[in-house]
Write a protein that holds these residues in place. Structure first.
Motif, PDB file in Angstrom:
ATOM      1  N   THR A  98       0.773  -1.235   0.086  1.00 28.51           N
ATOM      2  CA  THR A  98      -0.026   0.083  -0.046  1.00 28.51           C
ATOM      3  C   THR A  98       0.633   1.094   0.032  1.00 28.51           C
ATOM      4  OG1 THR A  98      -0.046  -0.146   2.371  1.00 28.51           O
ATOM      5  CG2 THR A  98      -1.767  -0.993   1.338  1.00 28.51           C
ATOM      6  N   ASN A  99       1.927   1.229   0.499  1.00 20.05           N
ATOM      7  CA  ASN A  99       2.957   2.356   0.720  1.00 20.05           C
ATOM      8  C   ASN A  99       2.050   3.346   1.883  1.00 20.05           C
ATOM      9  OD1 ASN A  99       5.067   3.871   0.051  1.00 20.05           O
ATOM     10  ND2 ASN A  99       4.104   4.910  -1.380  1.00 20.05           N
ATOM     11  N   TYR A 100       1.372   2.989   2.515  1.00 21.86           N
ATOM     12  CA  TYR A 100       0.391   3.752   3.461  1.00 21.86           C
ATOM     13  C   TYR A 100       0.946   3.381   4.889  1.00 21.86           C
ATOM     14  CZ  TYR A 100      -3.903   6.167   4.882  1.00 21.86           C
ATOM     15  OH  TYR A 100      -4.522   7.016   5.486  1.00 21.86           O
ATOM     16  N   LEU A 101       1.366   4.124   5.584  1.00 22.03           N
ATOM     17  CA  LEU A 101       2.092   4.073   7.019  1.00 22.03           C
ATOM     18  C   LEU A 101       0.790   4.199   7.879  1.00 22.03           C
ATOM     19  CD1 LEU A 101       4.044   3.511   9.280  1.00 22.03           C
ATOM     20  CD2 LEU A 101       4.624   5.891   9.103  1.00 22.03           C
ATOM     21  N   ASN A 102       0.372   3.079   8.547  1.00 22.96           N
ATOM     22  CA  ASN A 102      -0.881   3.259   9.542  1.00 22.96           C
ATOM     23  C   ASN A 102      -0.097   2.528  10.915  1.00 22.96           C
ATOM     24  OD1 ASN A 102      -3.274   1.941  11.342  1.00 22.96           O
ATOM     25  ND2 ASN A 102      -4.018   3.673  10.090  1.00 22.96           N
ATOM     26  N   THR A 103       0.134   3.194  12.013  1.00 16.95           N
ATOM     27  CA  THR A 103       0.730   2.906  12.890  1.00 16.95           C
ATOM     28  C   THR A 103      -0.141   2.034  13.792  1.00 16.95           C
ATOM     29  OG1 THR A 103       0.327   4.689  14.249  1.00 16.95           O
ATOM     30  CG2 THR A 103       2.475   4.659  13.216  1.00 16.95           C
ATOM     31  N   LEU A 104      -1.454   2.002  13.802  1.00  9.23           N
ATOM     32  CA  LEU A 104      -2.161   1.126  14.717  1.00  9.23           C
ATOM     33  C   LEU A 104      -2.221  -0.415  13.941  1.00  9.23           C
ATOM     34  CD1 LEU A 104      -5.514   3.403  15.291  1.00  9.23           C
ATOM     35  CD2 LEU A 104      -3.703   2.880  16.738  1.00  9.23           C
ATOM     36  N   LEU A 105      -2.280  -0.342  12.751  1.00  7.06           N
ATOM     37  CA  LEU A 105      -2.159  -1.712  12.150  1.00  7.06           C
ATOM     38  C   LEU A 105      -0.884  -2.416  12.260  1.00  7.06           C
ATOM     39  CD1 LEU A 105      -4.296  -1.295   8.820  1.00  7.06           C
ATOM     40  CD2 LEU A 105      -5.058  -2.773  10.819  1.00  7.06           C
ATOM     41  N   LEU A 106       0.143  -1.691  12.390  1.00  4.70           N
ATOM     42  CA  LEU A 106       1.534  -2.054  12.571  1.00  4.70           C
ATOM     43  C   LEU A 106       1.652  -2.575  13.893  1.00  4.70           C
ATOM     44  CD1 LEU A 106       3.453   0.189   9.852  1.00  4.70           C
ATOM     45  CD2 LEU A 106       2.836  -2.252   9.719  1.00  4.70           C
ATOM     46  N   ASP A 107       1.193  -1.784  14.747  1.00  2.43           N
ATOM     47  CA  ASP A 107       1.456  -2.156  16.313  1.00  2.43           C
ATOM     48  C   ASP A 107       0.761  -3.368  16.729  1.00  2.43           C
ATOM     49  OD1 ASP A 107       2.920   0.037  16.584  1.00  2.43           O
ATOM     50  OD2 ASP A 107       1.450   1.282  17.626  1.00  2.43           O
ATOM     51  N   ARG A 108      -0.523  -3.639  16.003  1.00  2.38           N
ATOM     52  CA  ARG A 108      -1.030  -4.763  16.330  1.00  2.38           C
ATOM     53  C   ARG A 108      -0.527  -5.839  15.664  1.00  2.38           C
ATOM     54  NH1 ARG A 108      -5.103  -7.765  18.947  1.00  2.38           N
ATOM     55  NH2 ARG A 108      -5.941  -9.188  17.855  1.00  2.38           N
ATOM     56  N   ILE A 109      -0.201  -5.881  14.463  1.00  4.71           N
ATOM     57  CA  ILE A 109       0.685  -6.852  13.755  1.00  4.71           C
ATOM     58  C   ILE A 109       2.010  -7.301  14.587  1.00  4.71           C
ATOM     59  CG2 ILE A 109       2.307  -7.589  11.860  1.00  4.71           C
ATOM     60  CD1 ILE A 109       0.484  -5.944   9.960  1.00  4.71           C
ATOM     61  N   ALA A 110       2.666  -6.360  15.160  1.00  4.00           N
ATOM     62  CA  ALA A 110       3.787  -6.489  16.212  1.00  4.00           C
ATOM     63  C   ALA A 110       3.470  -7.198  17.493  1.00  4.00           C
ATOM     64  CB  ALA A 110       4.798  -5.289  16.419  1.00  4.00           C
ATOM     65  N   SER A 111       2.316  -6.754  17.756  1.00  8.88           N
ATOM     66  CA  SER A 111       1.829  -7.368  19.168  1.00  8.88           C
ATOM     67  C   SER A 111       1.340  -8.937  18.856  1.00  8.88           C
ATOM     68  CB  SER A 111       0.584  -6.568  19.665  1.00  8.88           C
ATOM     69  OG  SER A 111       0.080  -6.953  20.832  1.00  8.88           O
ATOM     70  N   VAL A 112       0.592  -9.202  17.839  1.00  9.05           N
ATOM     71  CA  VAL A 112       0.132 -10.589  17.666  1.00  9.05           C
ATOM     72  C   VAL A 112       1.355 -11.374  17.425  1.00  9.05           C
ATOM     73  CG1 VAL A 112      -0.783 -12.073  15.735  1.00  9.05           C
ATOM     74  CG2 VAL A 112      -2.002  -9.826  16.518  1.00  9.05           C
ATOM     75  N   ALA A 113       2.282 -10.745  16.593  1.00 12.56           N
ATOM     76  CA  ALA A 113       3.661 -11.614  16.318  1.00 12.56           C
ATOM     77  C   ALA A 113       4.430 -12.035  17.845  1.00 12.56           C
ATOM     78  CB  ALA A 113       4.572 -11.071  15.487  1.00 12.56           C
ATOM     79  N   VAL A 114       4.343 -11.020  18.584  1.00  9.80           N
ATOM     80  CA  VAL A 114       5.397 -11.242  19.902  1.00  9.80           C
ATOM     81  C   VAL A 114       4.237 -12.333  20.881  1.00  9.80           C
ATOM     82  CG1 VAL A 114       5.768 -10.241  22.026  1.00  9.80           C
ATOM     83  CG2 VAL A 114       6.195  -9.033  19.901  1.00  9.80           C
ATOM     84  N   GLN A 115       3.039 -12.091  20.842  1.00 14.73           N
ATOM     85  CA  GLN A 115       2.439 -12.823  21.962  1.00 14.73           C
ATOM     86  C   GLN A 115       2.050 -14.359  21.315  1.00 14.73           C
ATOM     87  OE1 GLN A 115      -1.278 -10.766  22.410  1.00 14.73           O
ATOM     88  NE2 GLN A 115      -0.304  -8.755  23.366  1.00 14.73           N
ATOM     89  N   GLN A 116       1.921 -14.603  19.884  1.00 12.83           N
ATOM     90  CA  GLN A 116       1.488 -15.752  19.347  1.00 12.83           C
ATOM     91  C   GLN A 116       2.887 -16.269  18.421  1.00 12.83           C
ATOM     92  OE1 GLN A 116      -2.337 -15.656  17.897  1.00 12.83           O
ATOM     93  NE2 GLN A 116      -3.017 -13.966  18.988  1.00 12.83           N
ATOM     94  N   ILE A 117       3.947 -15.946  18.491  1.00  8.40           N
ATOM     95  CA  ILE A 117       5.156 -16.351  17.822  1.00  8.40           C
ATOM     96  C   ILE A 117       5.122 -18.037  17.862  1.00  8.40           C
ATOM     97  CG2 ILE A 117       6.742 -16.409  19.437  1.00  8.40           C
ATOM     98  CD1 ILE A 117       7.133 -15.184  15.700  1.00  8.40           C
ATOM     99  N   GLU A 118       4.844 -18.695  18.722  1.00 10.58           N
ATOM    100  CA  GLU A 118       4.947 -20.144  18.576  1.00 10.58           C
ATOM    101  C   GLU A 118       4.082 -20.744  17.781  1.00 10.58           C
ATOM    102  OE1 GLU A 118       1.720 -19.039  21.589  1.00 10.58           O
ATOM    103  OE2 GLU A 118       3.902 -18.303  21.171  1.00 10.58           O
ATOM    104  N   LYS A 119       2.704 -20.037  17.181  1.00 10.18           N
ATOM    105  CA  LYS A 119       1.985 -20.448  16.333  1.00 10.18           C
ATOM    106  C   LYS A 119       2.247 -20.076  15.063  1.00 10.18           C
ATOM    107  CE  LYS A 119      -1.609 -20.633  19.781  1.00 10.18           C
ATOM    108  NZ  LYS A 119      -3.284 -20.059  20.001  1.00 10.18           N
ATOM    109  N   ILE A 120       3.156 -18.988  14.874  1.00  8.75           N
ATOM    110  CA  ILE A 120       3.495 -18.501  13.474  1.00  8.75           C
ATOM    111  C   ILE A 120       4.802 -19.403  12.784  1.00  8.75           C
ATOM    112  CG2 ILE A 120       4.435 -16.623  12.311  1.00  8.75           C
ATOM    113  CD1 ILE A 120       3.033 -14.972  14.426  1.00  8.75           C
TER     114      ILE A 120
END
Length: 857
Positions: A560-582
């Motif tokens: 998208t070339n579109y910076l939305n920090t809310l979505l990126l923060d959500r992605i980072a949070s999911v990755a940290v919390q559920q990394i064992e499932k990724i």
């Protein structure tokens, strides 16, 4: 009274002696006669017993012997015997090669028709297994679905459906699939039975068959349960069961689900059994991998070696075409040359579909052999009317890629496509026709075509809308003969496409449906029209982002070339919390938007650390090219995991990478090589303690010798003004290369009194690296306290589309130039083109201020 007493006593005595036959001779005679008549009715006498006839069928050596037995025993065949006959006939076919099969001959044989007729009378008495086996055999012989025997077998099977065991149910589902009854109520009933019995199913072979058959009818929840059950049962399967693994891939393809754990386990089955895979199996697996976007260099290497072993003689065009399509794109140069020579000899014998397959393979091989292309095109030309619309699109795409020109062919294609467009009412076909027409030379959009497109817009899904936009944009850019009124109609149509695109985004009810729409968005339509609406739609379902879809959402944000920090923060949070499932194969997609958009989430260290740790155990399994992209993306974010870098910068890995680059398409191969160079440069400059050597001098010299260094309008303007500000052109150097080959828009040198120095005596040859790869930071030839300045004009591509935020690669370049001793001045396009700098004097003052400081001249 005495008589009856005597008679009963006599019966008792005879019974004890085993001599009693029940009555006086007259009574016995009638009783025996009635028993005899009954036995004739229920159990007809046959020339051979049931067992002996089955045994004789099983001993037959060809179909004619079986048909001879059927002819001699037609009147007495039992349900077991007809079942055996079908089974034996099909076994003969399975033992034959493709060229030896004679299915048509068997199906049309008088005794086969006789067998079908007799079988119909025995259906109620058949066992479940025999019933379904007979149905399966008749379908293998391509008996029509409306044949009375098929209809009777399916009807009886429907009645018994609930009592079928799982193996019989799986075979029956395959028979329905062969009749294309994927969406029938009967297939729905089978899906319901599987859903209810799933936890008790232990046979993965039967389950894999059922999964493929019912894949069109399952919900996302049911899909997850099937995948989970398959993973649990996979360890119970012998690694030689290639067909099970292939069916699992087929199921994942049908439901469009790249479930990496299952893909990886199936991949290991194929690799271990490569010596037993034939040409058809390898071709199918490669095709499924391509659809699922699963990259296994290990499998491709093993498949290439296996395909080279089975090089076929040129007297089998069909088989050789399949070999050409499978081996050609991954073959070494000498083998490619041999394959093309052989296919050229066979070109006159190719069918319409074989010619289409060869053309597609040539596109994958990037083979622009003009003689071979002309031969294939001559075959295609004869059959243009017989191709489907999607096949015509593939032909045009391949010929465009191969730079082939033929006015006669393109005129016929245009006429054919326009005639279909004027009559079609199917949105998917219309979008394909528009795409195909727009790729032809000098496309013209007539009023009929415009009205046809407008009529189907409310029915289009996002993929079709996106294809229409791309085609229409191509039309607008290429149509040199359109009048102003026609242009107005085209622009009006674009606005309607935008309207329906926004409408579909707003109508999404949950994240999975939204993702199905978003993944089709591409190009200018995404960046210029729907980026903001897409992000707004994703924000509505942000809480639904979890381990199962986080990679998909991240991958979309990368486009998208579109910076939305809310979505990126959500992605980072999911990755940290559920990394064992990724799965590690998903990590690159998750990291990519942060790298491209140059964004560090609040939990930066935990996020990057979790992603790197996830990949550590898979460093030997991950595709070499994927590892290069992953390493570079992390380096852009100033994150340098030592384990990953040590894995990559060693002889063994680089040798594997070289082998992969040989068989990849040239564009992808070039991208990987360039990213490896950029990663090598980043590690040398930012992590000298790792002592990774710089080994890309020759590559960079070849790469940058191709670059003419032509300046655009804004750069030419800046160059003239810099010359005025610095006191002449000798004090400013345009289009230079820094040590380690960063391109620099403009370069100048100021002494300690901020006085510009001319370049004649203070320069090094362009592109020459410093020669010190561990800790050198500064150009050694500068006078004391002088500074080297890099002036960079940053166009729109250097920034996010919604805010003036510098993207990752531009930020990395600034870091590197500063490490090399430059003072970096970046001139953003939005400042240079602003109202505040609309005059030459304002721009001159802007440059002076950045070069010399406020008030300097």
């Amino acid at each position: 009274m005495l008589f009856f007493f005597f008679f009963n006593q006599r019966k008792i005595v005879l019974r004890k002696r085993n001599l009693y036959f029940g009555a006086p001779s007259v009574i016995n005679m009638f009783r025996l006669r009635s028993l005899s008549l009954l036995s004739w009715r229920a159990f007809p006498v046959r020339p051979f017993s049931c067992e002996s006839l089955i045994t004789r069928m099983q001993k037959c050596t060809d179909e004619e012997q079986v048909f001879d037995l059927i002819e001699r025993n037609t009147a007495t065949l039992s349900e077991q015997q007809v079942g055996c006959a079908f089974n034996v006939l099909w076994e003969f076919q399975k033992q034959k090669t493709i060229l030896e099969k004679n299915i048509d001959h068997v199906r049309n044989h008088p005794q086969f028709l006789n067998l079908c007729s007799v079988t119909t009378n025995h259906i109620p008495a058949m066992s479940d297994a025999t019933l379904v086996d007979v149905l399966y055999s008749t379908k293998q012989f391509a008996v029509e679905s409306h044949h009375p025997l098929i209809e009777a077998l399916v009807t009886e099977a429907w009645k018994r459906l609930e009592r079928f065991d799982i193996n019989v149910l799986s075979i029956f589902s395959t028979c329905l699939a062969d009749q294309h009854l994927y969406f029938s109520p009967l297939m729905g009933k089978i899906a319901d039975i599987v859903n209810r019995r799933l936890e008790t199913i232990q046979d993965l072979r039967a389950l894999s068959v059922l999964m493929v058959s019912i894949s069109s009818l399952i919900s996302p929840c049911f899909q997850e349960r099937l995948v989970t059950r398959t993973e649990l049962l996979f360890d119970t399967v012998n690694y030689s069961k290639v067909n099970i693994a292939r069916r699992i891939l087929l199921f994942l393809r049908n439901v469009k689900y790249s479930h990496y754990p299952l893909l990886e386990r199936c991949n290991q089955v194929f690799i271990r059994n490569m010596s037993h895979l034939d040409l058809e199996a390898i071709s199918k697996i490669l095709s499924l991998y391509q659809f699922l976007q699963f990259h296994s260099f290990e499998f491709v290497e093993a498949a290439r070696r296996r395909l080279v072993e089975m090089t076929l003689p040129s007297d089998h065009p069909g088989s050789f075409v399949r070999l050409f399509a499978a081996l050609g794109p991954v073959a070494r140069p000498e083998m490619k040359k041999q394959l093309k020579s052989t296919i050229l000899l066979l070109s006159e014998e190719l069918s319409s579909q074989q010619a289409l397959t060869v053309l597609g393979a040539m596109e994958d091989m990037e083979s622009r052999n003009s003689h071979l292309i002309k031969k294939i095109v001559s075959v295609l030309y004869k059959h243009l009317d017989t191709y489907k619309s999607i096949e015509l699109l593939k032909i045009i795409q391949a010929l465009t890629f191969l730079h082939f020109q033929s006015k006669e062919l393109f005129m016929k294609l245009r006429e054919l496509l326009l005639s279909r467009l004027e009559t079609s009412v199917i949105p998917s076909e219309i979008s394909v026709l528009v795409s195909a027409l727009s790729m032809l030379p000098y496309p013209h959009l007539n009023e009929t075509a415009v009205s046809r497109i407008e009529a189907i817009l409310p029915q289009c899904d996002f993929r079709e809308l996106s294809d229409l936009v791309v085609g229409l944009m191509r039309w607008i850019q290429s149509d040199h003969f359109c009048l102003a009124s026609t242009s107005g109609k085209q622009l009006d149509l674009l606005q309607k496409l935008d309207h329906w695109g926004r409408h579909r985004l707003q109508q999404s009810t949950h994240l999975d449906l939204l993702w199905e729409e978003l993944k089709s968005l591409k190009g200018e339509w995404l960046h210029e029209s729907l980026a903001e609406e897409s992000i707004a739609a994703l924000l509505r379902f942000m809480d639904e982002i979890d381990y199962s879809n986080v990679a998909k959402i991240a991958s979309f944000l990368s486009k998208t070339n579109y910076l939305n920090t809310l979505l990126l923060d959500r992605i980072a949070s999911v990755a940290v919390q559920q990394i064992e499932k990724i799965h590690p194969f998903s990590v690159l997609a998750i990291i990519l938007p942060f790298s491209i958009l140059n964004y560090d989430p609040p939990q930066k260290d935990e996020f990057f650390g979790a992603c790197a740790q996830c990949c550590n155990s898979y460093l030997g399994t991950l595709d070499p090219g994927t590892l290069v992209f992953l390493g570079f993306s992390l380096a852009v974010l100033e994150y340098f995991p030592e384990d990953l870098l040590k894995k990559m910068f060693n002889i063994e890995f680089l040798a594997r990478l070289d082998s992969q680059l040989e068989i990849l398409p040239s564009t992808l191969s070039a991208r990987i090589q360039f990213r490896l160079m950029e990663l090598n440069r980043a590690v040398c400059l930012e992590c000298p303690e790792l002592r990774v050597p710089w080994f890309h001098d020759r590559f960079c010299q070849r790469q940058f010798n191709k670059d003419t260094g032509v300046m655009n309008g804004a750069q030419q303007q800046i160059y003239k003004m810099l010359a005025e500000v610095l006191g002449g052109h000798q004090c400013v150097k345009p289009c230079t290369l820094s040590p380690y080959y960063h391109t620099v828009g403009f370069e100048c040198i100021l002494d300690k009194r901020k006085k510009p120095l001319p370049y004649e005596s203070h320069s090094i040859s362009p592109g020459k690296s410093l020669g010190i790869h561990w800790d050198s930071r500064v150009e050694p030839r500068l006078p004391p306290e002088a500074e080297r300045i890099a002036i960079e004009f940053l166009d729109v591509r250097a920034f996010c589309s919604n805010i003036p935020h510098l993207k990752g690669k531009s930020a990395m370049k600034k870091r590197h130039l500063e490490i090399l001793g430059y003072r970096v001045i970046q001139v953003p396009y939005f400042e240079w083109n602003s109202m505040a700098m609309s005059t030459k004097d304002a721009r001159m003052d802007y440059l002076r201020e950045h070069l010399f400081g406020a008030g300097k001249s």
